[in-house]
Design an enzyme around this catalytic site. Structure first.
Site, mmCIF file in Angstrom:
data_model
loop_
_atom_site.group_PDB
_atom_site.id
_atom_site.type_symbol
_atom_site.label_atom_id
_atom_site.label_comp_id
_atom_site.label_asym_id
_atom_site.label_seq_id
_atom_site.Cartn_x
_atom_site.Cartn_y
_atom_site.Cartn_z
ATOM 1 N N TYR A 84 35.420 -14.623 20.038
ATOM 2 C CA TYR A 84 34.526 -15.563 18.920
ATOM 3 C C TYR A 84 33.818 -16.534 19.714
ATOM 4 O O TYR A 84 32.666 -16.516 19.122
ATOM 5 C CB TYR A 84 35.872 -16.379 18.295
ATOM 6 C CG TYR A 84 35.186 -17.120 17.034
ATOM 7 C CD1 TYR A 84 35.065 -16.423 15.759
ATOM 8 C CD2 TYR A 84 34.582 -18.223 16.909
ATOM 9 C CE1 TYR A 84 34.563 -16.952 14.738
ATOM 10 C CE2 TYR A 84 34.200 -18.955 16.180
ATOM 11 C CZ TYR A 84 33.964 -18.177 14.842
ATOM 12 O OH TYR A 84 33.262 -18.874 13.780
ATOM 13 N N PHE A 136 4.137 -14.365 4.627
ATOM 14 C CA PHE A 136 5.160 -13.329 4.728
ATOM 15 C C PHE A 136 6.000 -13.783 3.547
ATOM 16 O O PHE A 136 6.545 -14.546 3.517
ATOM 17 C CB PHE A 136 5.624 -13.232 5.885
ATOM 18 C CG PHE A 136 6.345 -11.660 6.022
ATOM 19 C CD1 PHE A 136 5.941 -10.673 5.577
ATOM 20 C CD2 PHE A 136 8.005 -11.824 6.027
ATOM 21 C CE1 PHE A 136 6.822 -9.504 5.513
ATOM 22 C CE2 PHE A 136 8.630 -10.763 5.698
ATOM 23 C CZ PHE A 136 8.086 -9.376 5.659
ATOM 24 N N THR A 137 6.682 -12.647 2.732
ATOM 25 C CA THR A 137 7.502 -12.997 1.576
ATOM 26 C C THR A 137 8.774 -13.662 1.973
ATOM 27 O O THR A 137 8.790 -14.965 1.402
ATOM 28 C CB THR A 137 8.055 -11.471 1.074
ATOM 29 O OG1 THR A 137 8.578 -10.770 2.296
ATOM 30 C CG2 THR A 137 6.726 -10.706 0.545
ATOM 31 N N ASP A 227 6.297 -16.818 14.686
ATOM 32 C CA ASP A 227 7.204 -15.777 14.116
ATOM 33 C C ASP A 227 6.979 -14.505 15.221
ATOM 34 O O ASP A 227 5.832 -13.976 15.154
ATOM 35 C CB ASP A 227 6.729 -15.328 12.587
ATOM 36 C CG ASP A 227 7.445 -14.252 12.131
ATOM 37 O OD1 ASP A 227 8.021 -13.331 12.819
ATOM 38 O OD2 ASP A 227 7.601 -14.018 10.760
ATOM 39 N N LYS A 270 12.822 -5.724 14.762
ATOM 40 C CA LYS A 270 11.593 -5.069 14.801
ATOM 41 C C LYS A 270 11.208 -4.539 16.506
ATOM 42 O O LYS A 270 11.666 -3.621 16.904
ATOM 43 C CB LYS A 270 10.471 -5.817 14.283
ATOM 44 C CG LYS A 270 10.307 -5.707 12.840
ATOM 45 C CD LYS A 270 11.026 -6.420 11.952
ATOM 46 C CE LYS A 270 10.800 -6.695 10.442
ATOM 47 N NZ LYS A 270 11.813 -7.211 9.903
ATOM 48 N N ARG A 394 2.705 -3.515 -0.764
ATOM 49 C CA ARG A 394 2.574 -4.950 -0.270
ATOM 50 C C ARG A 394 1.041 -5.350 -1.108
ATOM 51 O O ARG A 394 -0.187 -5.582 -0.661
ATOM 52 C CB ARG A 394 1.785 -4.710 1.319
ATOM 53 C CG ARG A 394 3.058 -4.262 2.025
ATOM 54 C CD ARG A 394 4.187 -5.122 2.521
ATOM 55 N NE ARG A 394 5.087 -5.795 1.577
ATOM 56 C CZ ARG A 394 6.192 -6.446 1.813
ATOM 57 N NH1 ARG A 394 6.430 -6.750 3.075
ATOM 58 N NH2 ARG A 394 6.910 -6.659 1.035
ATOM 59 N N PHE A 461 9.758 -7.867 -5.359
ATOM 60 C CA PHE A 461 9.514 -6.239 -4.829
ATOM 61 C C PHE A 461 10.809 -5.649 -4.463
ATOM 62 O O PHE A 461 10.697 -4.216 -4.465
ATOM 63 C CB PHE A 461 8.373 -6.182 -3.584
ATOM 64 C CG PHE A 461 8.920 -6.989 -2.594
ATOM 65 C CD1 PHE A 461 8.777 -8.406 -2.359
ATOM 66 C CD2 PHE A 461 9.361 -6.484 -1.363
ATOM 67 C CE1 PHE A 461 9.481 -9.230 -1.129
ATOM 68 C CE2 PHE A 461 10.063 -7.314 -0.318
ATOM 69 C CZ PHE A 461 10.091 -8.524 -0.225
HETATM 70 N N1 PM9 Z 1 10.181 -7.941 7.698
HETATM 71 C C1 PM9 Z 1 9.536 -5.605 6.703
HETATM 72 O O1 PM9 Z 1 9.914 -4.714 6.159
HETATM 73 C C2 PM9 Z 1 11.820 -6.366 6.229
HETATM 74 C C3 PM9 Z 1 11.830 -7.160 4.923
HETATM 75 S S1 PM9 Z 1 10.888 -7.579 3.839
HETATM 76 C C4 PM9 Z 1 10.231 -6.146 3.164
HETATM 77 O O2 PM9 Z 1 8.305 -5.952 7.168
HETATM 78 C C5 PM9 Z 1 8.216 -10.830 9.465
HETATM 79 C C6 PM9 Z 1 6.788 -10.859 9.860
HETATM 80 C C7 PM9 Z 1 8.948 -9.699 8.897
HETATM 81 C C8 PM9 Z 1 10.239 -9.908 8.457
HETATM 82 C C9 PM9 Z 1 10.750 -8.752 7.896
HETATM 83 C C10 PM9 Z 1 10.912 -11.143 8.464
HETATM 84 C C11 PM9 Z 1 12.351 -11.237 8.045
HETATM 85 C C12 PM9 Z 1 10.356 -12.407 8.998
HETATM 86 N N2 PM9 Z 1 8.962 -12.201 9.597
HETATM 87 O O3 PM9 Z 1 14.113 -8.768 7.442
HETATM 88 O O4 PM9 Z 1 15.298 -10.715 7.682
HETATM 89 O O5 PM9 Z 1 8.130 -8.673 8.916
HETATM 90 O O6 PM9 Z 1 15.030 -9.519 9.648
HETATM 91 O O7 PM9 Z 1 13.317 -10.400 8.911
HETATM 92 C C13 PM9 Z 1 10.412 -6.391 6.885
HETATM 93 P P1 PM9 Z 1 14.543 -9.695 8.394
#
Ligand code: PM9
Length: 469
Positions: A84, A136-137, A227, A270, A394, A461
């Site tokens: 843990y 970014f969303t 980011d 990523k 997008r 979306f």
């Molecule tokens: N990005 C993408 O497909 C997955 C979910 S949104 C459709 O591009 C950036 C630049 C991203 C991102 C996620 C996140 C969030 C933060 N910054 O999906 O929570 O492209 O791991 O990261 C997606 P998490």
């Protein structure tokens, strides 16, 4: 005599290169009939997020969590220390982040948005501005939920799909200075700088720009947080496109770039070549303390933050693999390959090629469909119907509504993203995708738009549903 077909390298006037790996295990994928796809798309409400992956042939929805891990990473999973507190894998990950990115304090999270949440809640005071290089969303939503006001300060060229600017991710310092002049430097929470800007087409930020931002920020006492989700890809573009970096290893460029910031948040799904995980990392011990206090409320103890020990191990190994020059050249090279195929056929795409995806310009595909009728959503649906290739909208759906007026926001870019998972598909898959896009483009004038029939409150979306007009 038949003319010999040229290899990609010969066409480009150089020797060819190939992926620095070979395939040890395969995952079968299923082709579907047109009738099956029509049924599946209707059931999914014309939203590719709502399709079961078993009905998808080539999945270019996202590069998030969809990478193929290496045999080393799978072996690392067996070394998971699931204590843990104080897992050995946490310390391995911490030392890797220090080594590769240079940040001193690491706080793991379950994925990127967990990290965005912690960063936004601890670093933004209600009413403060958060200048960023395009929204970014999830990032913007967390900044707004913390009371911040996001302001897009990316250079104008980023909003033009046809601009050939090599660093369309750059921030325009004059736009930041306008906020500082009007409201004072204290009104700014931090500069939110994303590497290879997702919504702009995976477009990079130059080293020159981050250096200038650092200078400006120091002059005004402003912090810079990155980011870092696709920062390795950003570093590769600096090597390829910026003077003075051609002979430097990507690892060195990455560390230099991160060194101009005060910290970063990360979706490890990523660049890090893993299926889950994220982190926040900073240099300031007080900021780290605040983040550690909050991580235990929302994610887990500060030495795992929502990740299993085995996931942290796979991530630490993936980070080291991701900064190998031959890996990153092949990764971006595959995006470039698909981009060049489409460009040769004069298909409207965002220029120049970005790091993780090829973006189709839906406004140019469907000039007869107004943004109110969701051209990019329509194009993603058409592509799936044609061939079972899954892509992501997008455009206006992703942009959401203005919280004040309740009206749709109309982004200049109305795009469909063909996102390439890392180490998953071959050049033959890219050929199939390119031919599908060409077919859909040739049939464009016969296509009608969509109307939205279900709309969730946040990040619409993901779950919105549509019907054909
Ligand atoms: N990005 C993408 O497909 C997955 C979910 S949104 C459709 O591009 C950036 C630049 C991203 C991102 C996620 C996140 C969030 C933060 N910054 O999906 O929570 O492209 O791991 O990261 C997606 P998490």
């Amino acid at each position: 005599m038949k003319e010999r077909i040229k290899t990609m390298g010969q066409q480009a006037g150089r020797r060819s290169w190939a992926e620095p790996w070979k395939i040890k295990m395969v995952e079968p994928i299923r082709m579907t009939s047109k009738e099956e796809r029509i049924k599946a798309m209707e059931k999914a409400g014309y939203n590719t997020f709502l399709l079961p992956s078993a009905d998808v042939y080539i999945d270019l929805l996202t590069d998030s969590g969809t990478s193929a891990m290496s045999d080393r990473q799978w072996a690392g999973m067996m070394l998971g220390d699931e204590a843990y507190a104080g897992s050995v894998n946490f310390y391995h990950l911490e030392s890797t982040i220090r080594d590769v990115y240079g940040f001193q304090h690491l706080i793991p999270t379950h994925q990127g948005r967990g990290a965005e949440h912690l960063m936004s809640q601890t670093q933004i005071k209600k009413g403060q501005y958060v200048p960023g290089n395009m929204y970014f969303t999830t990032t913007k939503l967390h900044q707004e939920l913390a009371g911040g006001i996001f302001v897009d300060v990316i250079i104008d060229e980023a909003h033009d799909p046809n601009s050939e600017h090599p660093f369309k991710g750059n921030m325009d310092i004059a736009k930041i200075d306008k906020i500082v002049k009007e409201h004072g430097a204290d009104s700014i929470a931090y500069l939110s700088v994303a590497g290879t800007v997702n919504m702009a087409g995976g477009q990079p930020v130059s080293m020159q720009n981050i250096k200038e931002l650092r200078e400006y920020a120091d002059k005004h006492g402003i912090l810079i947080y990155l980011d870092a989700t696709r920062l390795v890809e950003n570093a590769y573009f600096i090597k390829e496109r910026e003077e003075g970096y051609k002979d430097k290893p990507v690892a060195e460029i990455l560390k230099e770039f991160a060194g101009y910031s005060d910290g970063a948040w990360m979706s490890g799904k990523k660049d890090h070549l893993v299926n889950i995980g994220g982190w926040v990392a900073v240099n300031d011990a007080d900021v780290a303390d605040k983040l550690r206090n909050l991580v235990v409320v929302y994610e887990g103890l500060h030495t795992y933050g929502g990740m299993a020990g085995r996931d942290m191990e796979a991530m630490a190994i993936g980070i080291k693999e991701s900064i190998q020059d031959d890996y990153i050249r092949a990764r971006v090279g595959q995006v470039q390959y698909l981009w060049e195929l489409l460009d040769n056929w004069n298909i409207p795409i965002v220029r120049p090629y970005g790091g993780h995806a090829v973006f189709l310009d839906a406004k140019a595909f469907y000039p007869h469909i107004p943004q109110d009728e969701f051209p990019a959503q329509t194009l993603a649906a058409e592509l799936y119907l044609d061939s079972g290739v899954r892509a992501m909208e997008r455009g206006v759906v992703s942009a959401g509504r203005d919280p004040k007026t309740g009206k749709h926001k109309y982004p200049k870019l109305e795009l469909v993203r063909l996102t390439i998972p890392r180490r998953v598909y071959t050049e033959a898959h890219m050929d199939v995708v390119a031919e599908a896009v060409k077919e859909v483009y040739e049939d464009a004038k016969n296509v009608k738009g969509l109307k939205m029939v279900y709309e969730p409150a946040y990040l619409r979306f993901f779950q919105a549903k549509f019907e054909r007009l």
